[in-house]
Design a protein around this motif. Structure first.
Motif, short mmCIF file in Angstrom:
data_model
loop_
_atom_site.label_atom_id
_atom_site.label_comp_id
_atom_site.label_asym_id
_atom_site.label_seq_id
_atom_site.Cartn_x
_atom_site.Cartn_y
_atom_site.Cartn_z
N LEU A 12 0.82 -1.20 0.00
CA LEU A 12 0.00 0.00 0.00
C LEU A 12 0.85 1.25 0.00
N ALA A 30 -8.22 2.94 -1.35
CA ALA A 30 -9.34 2.52 -0.51
C ALA A 30 -10.55 2.13 -1.36
N ASN A 58 -9.27 -6.55 1.54
CA ASN A 58 -7.95 -5.95 1.69
C ASN A 58 -6.99 -6.58 0.68
N TYR A 60 -3.91 -5.53 0.14
CA TYR A 60 -2.57 -5.02 0.41
C TYR A 60 -1.85 -5.80 1.52
N VAL A 64 -5.66 -3.03 7.30
CA VAL A 64 -6.55 -1.90 7.04
C VAL A 64 -7.57 -1.80 8.17
N PHE A 114 -11.36 5.48 6.71
CA PHE A 114 -10.23 4.61 7.06
C PHE A 114 -9.17 5.45 7.78
#
Length: 332
Positions: A12, A30, A58, A60, A64, A114
């Motif tokens: 990320l 996101a 997710n 990545y 998160v 987030f």
């Protein structure tokens, strides 16, 4: 192309740097996790259950975290199914259309905030029309929890207050496993009532049932109305966790994890298939409904991203198997 690239598994930090020249405030990362960002409930009845899952995954290496979700209108209540998502873990923002307290044409924007690993906001939009002259009892078709191949039936009473000439002409669904039958309507002054039987034929795939029925009527203003179909089909064979996190591993290090495998009936683990030779497995013995599979991972000397599919194979005649994805990062 690597398995990690095919699965969309990226750093990320690198994604944000490429998007903004180094800014940690980039938001495309996101939104990329969501499979969709808008939904139309269309026309629903008063008090009918109307929920939509905005699924996200997710993609990545980093963990998160969803800090909050705010709504622009009281007609829709947001629910977070899982606030923290590790690599490859999935969750959802559930948009609940408040059909008991609101009527008419409604719309809302849900803002998902987030806060880890970077700050970002994603906007999800919903809309729909809530009618007061049509009700369903119960408010949804809920099959509960079913085993694979199990059949089930539910009856729903549909009531319409208005012209006695109102008629349901057809009931449609994208799900071919659902069979719907309607009784002849009962008509009295200002009221039309149908009994609708909804049957599952046993062909629904494992997982959550999120279908809907579309009733086609002779009402020229609002010719269709929606009804939710929900439930869950248990998989005959399941492995957990579905996303196995190895975390950050030092080069040359060996770590040990464990998978839990459950079956609807007794089975033995005949094989574990994995394309990465750094993984090794200890197969349990005997036939049971519950097994534990020990997973060992030996990291090499080079830095690397791990994104590997693991398939647990049973000894059932159909060769039934269950899969999970192991992810992590090797650092020096």
């Amino acid at each position: 192309m690597s398995f990690a690239s095919r699965c969309g598994f990226h750093s990320l930090a690198l994604f944000c740097a490429l998007s903004t020249g180094g800014s940690a405030m980039a938001e495309p990362w996101a939104e990329k996790m969501f499979s969709q960002t808008s939904h139309d409930f269309r026309t629903v009845g008063r008090g009918t259950k109307a929920e939509h899952h905005f699924n996200l995954k997710n993609l990545y290496q980093e963990e998160v975290h969803i800090a909050s979700v705010r709504t622009s209108c009281g007609c829709t209540t947001p629910i977070i199914t899982q606030q923290t998502l590790k690599s490859f873990e999935s969750g959802a923002i559930v948009a609940k259309f408040n059909t008991e307290t609101h009527i008419g044409q409604k719309s809302a924007v849900l803002t998902v905030v987030f806060d880890r690993p970077y700050y970002a906001e994603v906007q999800l939009s919903v809309r729909g029309n809530i009618r007061t002259d049509i009700t369903f009892s119960p408010p949804e078709v809920n099959f509960g929890e079913l085993a694979e191949g199990q059949t089930s039936e539910q009856e729903v009473v549909i009531s319409y207050t208005g012209s006695t000439g109102w008629e349901i002409k057809d009931v449609r669904s994208h799900c071919t496993d659902l069979v719907v039958t309607l009784t002849a309507p009962q008509r009295s002054p200002g009221l039309v009532r149908y009994r609708m039987n909804v049957a599952s034929q046993g062909g629904l795939t494992a997982g959550d049932i999120r279908e809907r029925l579309t009733l086609v009527t002779n009402d020229t203003r609002f010719p269709t109305i929606e009804m939710a179909v929900s439930g869950r089909v248990r998989a005959g064979l399941e492995v957990s966790p579905a996303a196995l996190s190895l975390g950050t591993i030092r080069s040359g290090e060996t770590i040990e994890k464990r998978l839990v495998v459950r079956g609807e009936r007794e089975f033995s683990v005949s094989d574990v298939v994995c394309g990465d030779k750094r993984f090794s497995f200890e197969l349990p013995e005997g036939r049971k409904k519950l097994h534990f599979v020990k997973v060992n991972f030996a990291a090499g000397d080079d830095e690397a991203v791990i994104a590997q599919k693991i398939r647990i194979v049973s000894d059932w005649d159909d060769g039934r198997s269950a899969e999970c994805i192991a992810s992590g990062v090797i650092v020096r």
